[in-house]
Design a protein around this motif. Structure first.
Motif, PDB file in Angstrom:
ATOM      1  N   VAL B 232      -1.716 -15.348  24.720  1.00  0.00           N
ATOM      2  CA  VAL B 232      -1.202 -14.353  25.676  1.00  0.00           C
ATOM      3  C   VAL B 232       0.196 -14.753  26.143  1.00  0.00           C
ATOM      4  N   LEU B 235       4.278 -11.495  31.002  1.00  0.00           N
ATOM      5  CA  LEU B 235       5.052 -10.253  30.907  1.00  0.00           C
ATOM      6  C   LEU B 235       6.154 -10.238  31.961  1.00  0.00           C
ATOM      7  N   ARG B 238       5.918 -12.131  39.470  1.00  0.00           N
ATOM      8  CA  ARG B 238       5.930 -11.325  40.691  1.00  0.00           C
ATOM      9  C   ARG B 238       6.208 -12.225  41.891  1.00  0.00           C
ATOM     10  N   GLU B 248       2.189 -12.116  35.649  1.00  0.00           N
ATOM     11  CA  GLU B 248       1.496 -10.996  35.017  1.00  0.00           C
ATOM     12  C   GLU B 248       1.500 -11.214  33.506  1.00  0.00           C
ATOM     13  N   ASP B 250       0.496 -10.241  29.350  1.00  0.00           N
ATOM     14  CA  ASP B 250       0.597  -9.022  28.530  1.00  0.00           C
ATOM     15  C   ASP B 250      -0.770  -8.443  28.152  1.00  0.00           C
ATOM     16  N   ASP B 251      -1.858  -9.140  28.529  1.00  0.00           N
ATOM     17  CA  ASP B 251      -3.180  -8.545  28.300  1.00  0.00           C
ATOM     18  C   ASP B 251      -3.702  -7.856  29.566  1.00  0.00           C
ATOM     19  N   GLY B 252      -2.813  -7.721  30.565  1.00  0.00           N
ATOM     20  CA  GLY B 252      -3.181  -7.000  31.773  1.00  0.00           C
ATOM     21  C   GLY B 252      -3.640  -7.900  32.912  1.00  0.00           C
ATOM     22  N   ASP B 253      -3.970  -9.136  32.603  1.00  0.00           N
ATOM     23  CA  ASP B 253      -4.403 -10.060  33.658  1.00  0.00           C
ATOM     24  C   ASP B 253      -3.233 -10.468  34.554  1.00  0.00           C
ATOM     25  N   GLU B 254      -3.583 -10.856  35.763  1.00  0.00           N
ATOM     26  CA  GLU B 254      -2.554 -11.372  36.656  1.00  0.00           C
ATOM     27  C   GLU B 254      -3.057 -12.691  37.239  1.00  0.00           C
TER      28      GLU B 254
END
Ligand SMILES: Cc1cc2nc3c(=O)[nH]c(=O)nc-3n(C[C@H](O)[C@H](O)[C@H](O)COP(=O)(O)OP(=O)(O)OC[C@H]3O[C@@H](n4cnc5c(N)ncnc54)[C@H](O)[C@@H]3O)c2cc1C
Ligand code: FES
Lengths: 106, 441
Positions: B232, B235, B238, B248, B250-254
């Motif tokens: 992963v 992305l 924050r 964050e 790229d597989d949507g996890d944070e």
């Protein structure tokens, strides 16, 4: 102040005042004593800090550890009974240490 | 090759140490790190008679970097014990150590002489130049990488900042599962900071060890409490009020984080060389004698792009090596070039990385498609991955097996053949196998 006497294979001797907490290897490398390379900086990875420790100093240091033991078996100069990796010889206040440097480290 | 008499620009006044009549040429070394310090001492040992000036941009005398991600970060190694040489050493060896001066510009004549100018305006004229400028952390092209709490680790300053942050951090994300990232992760976890490593490749230390070794390493880290996410990418970062709060993926996890360490490799610091007209391509391009494209300037250490020094190499493969071993051995060879000994740089490259309780040691250089022979050692946690190219042993990755490492390093140096079937037999130690292979039958 600990004091270390380094004897070269040809008999030449260097005496150095050291700092408690430093190792026999560190003191040699920092002061340019030839024959002790100490490439890994004392993390038991290189075996380029091999020395022969004088008999009278045997009990001044903790015994040979497992990794040190394995590494001494494979040191560039054949191991002897009094072989140590000098990065594992940590100095204490007031010590007087005698070591002899082997022919080769690499 | 004796150095050339000074005919370069500048007046003798520029460097008080170098005499006007030039019988003792002045060697200037830019970069006072592992390679620069070793080059200075080794040049003196090998017979360089003239003045030697060693200039470093950091406010410290040359020190050793490996503890920065290991014992120093844990607070086990005091600052004073990082120094590579004592102050007295430089005096005794007549090495003029100048710290806290960043060289901004070099004027280089065709014969290798010239002038170096620091940001402060101080100038040094030289008869012979050596560049040992090292590398800097690679930049991660990601949004908000400038948030407070996002760090990289290269020098003492960085390490002190990171050590400070670790005392209060509650969630660390390490971006990059290479040596430095994993060392930091192990150290932080041991210090009680919950840590996640994010690696884009499918395995850890992707470019440098086999998948087999990487798998064992990953298992050990997980057992020690490090969370590892492979495959992963981050992305974006924050933050709130300029301070990092999350990574964050790229597989949507944070992943929540109040500390992020970016360890995605290093880039050679070759901009001075480039501007001086030396050929650079992923580092300062040098030959086996450590000579740059002008045939005079020396470049050593992390900043140099060199022919593969392995005994087995035909010299056509070029690479950069980022290791203490390379910095020291290449500098030793370069000192010979300066003093006329002309020994090409030949050596079995090696590297170590201490990651928590794991000792990883690598001897030789493997390519991704080199085959593997796995050996398990006698003590728990001992594994050695031997790498074969056809029938030839080319490298070894040793975990907690320093004896195997030393045996292989020596075998590679001597080019002792070790047949694959023999190597697979764990009844004998590698040292015993190699001793048998060495005995003429
Ligand atoms: C955190 C960390 C852990 C590591 N762990 C290991 C390990 O376990 N084992 C291993 O083998 N290797 C390890 N390494 C790699 C090893 O430290 C390097 O390969 C080695 O330091 C390279 O030496 P060098 O002299 O080429 O570069 P450096 O040591 O980086 O020295 C270069 C110096 O030049 C200075 N400089 C650059 N440009 C200028 C300029 N224009 N003017 C003045 N000064 C300048 C820099 O400030 C720096 O001080 C580690 C590195 C790091 C950062
Ligand atoms: S300095 Fe490397 S093992 Fe002692």
């Amino acid at each position: 102040m600990p004091k270390i006497f380094y004897t070269q294979p040809d008999g030449r001797q260097t005496a150095l005042e050291a700092t408690a907490g430093d190792s026999v290897m560190q003191t040699a490398v920092r002061n340019g004593v030839s024959g002790i390379v100490g490439q890994c900086g004392g993390s038991l990875s290189c075996a380029t800090c091999h020395v022969f420790l004088a008999e009278e100093n045997t009990d001044d240091f903790p015994p040979v550890g497992d990794d040190e033991d394995e590494m001494l078996d494979c040191a560039a100069t054949e191991r002897q009974d009094n072989s140590r990796l000098s990065c594992q010889l940590i100095l204490r206040e007031g010590q007087e240490v005698h070591v002899t440097i082997p022919e080769a480290q690499l | 090759m004796p150095a050339h008499p000074a005919r370069g620009p500048g007046s003798p006044r520029d460097h008080p140490g170098s005499p006007a009549v030039n019988t003792t040429p002045h060697l200037l070394i830019v970069g006072a790190g592992q390679a620069g310090a070793h080059l200075a001492g080794s040049a003196r040992d090998q017979g360089w008679k003239g003045p030697i000036t060693l200039i470093g941009g950091e406010p410290h005398a040359p020190y050793t970097r490996p503890p920065l991600s290991k014992t120093f970060l844990k607070g086990q190694t005091p600052l004073s014990s990082l120094a590579l040489r004592s102050d007295a050493y430089y005096t005794q060896h007549r090495i003029d150590l100048v710290v806290d001066e960043h060289i901004d510009h070099i004027e280089l004549a065709g014969d290798g002489t010239g002038t170096a100018t620091a940001a402060t305006g101080r100038r040094w004229r030289f008869d012979r130049l050596a560049l040992a400028t090292g590398a800097r952390p690679r930049h991660l092209p990601i949004e908000h990488a400038d948030l407070d709490g996002v760090l990289t680790l290269r020098d003492l300053h960085d390490a002190q900042a990171l050590a400070q942050r670790l005392t209060t951090a509650t969630a660390l994300v390490v971006i990059g599962g290479g040596f430095i990232g994993l060392e930091v992760a192990a150290t932080a976890t041991a210090a009680g900071v919950p840590t996640t490593v994010v690696e884009a490749a499918p395995t850890l230390m992707n470019r440098v060890v086999s998948a087999a070794t990487a798998k064992i390493v990953a298992t050990a880290h997980r057992a020690a409490g490090v969370r590892i996410r492979t495959g992963v990418r981050p992305l974006r970062l924050r933050g709130t009020n300029g301070t990092i709060t999350a990574v964050e993926l790229d597989d949507g996890d944070e992943l929540p984080a109040d500390l992020v360490v970016i360890g995605v490799g290093a880039q050679p610091r070759d901009e001075l060389a480039r501007a001086a007209g030396l050929h650079c391509d992923n580092g300062i391009v040098v030959d086996a004698h450590c000579l740059a494209s002008d045939g005079h300037t020396i470049a050593v250490g992390d900043c140099a792009n060199l022919p593969d020094p392995s005994p087995a190499s035909d010299g056509t493969v070029r690479l950069r090596l980022e290791s203490v071993d390379n910095a020291v051995e290449q500098a030793t060879s370069a000192a010979g070039t300066l003093t006329g000994l002309h020994r090409p740089y030949r050596s079995v490259p090696w590297f170590w990385s201490d990651q928590g309780n794991l000792k990883l040691q690598i001897a030789g250089l493997a390519r991704p498609d080199d085959e593997i022979v796995l050996r398990t050692g006698r003590r728990p946690g001992q594994h050695t991955t031997l790498r074969y190219r056809g029938s030839r042993l080319v490298a070894a990755e040793c975990l907690n097996s320093p004896a195997d490492f030393l045996a292989v390093r020596r075998a590679l140096g001597e080019e002792t053949p070790l047949p694959r079937v023999t190597a697979a037999d764990t009844g004998l130690s590698l040292k015993e196998h190699l001793a048998a292979a060495r005995t003429p039958r």
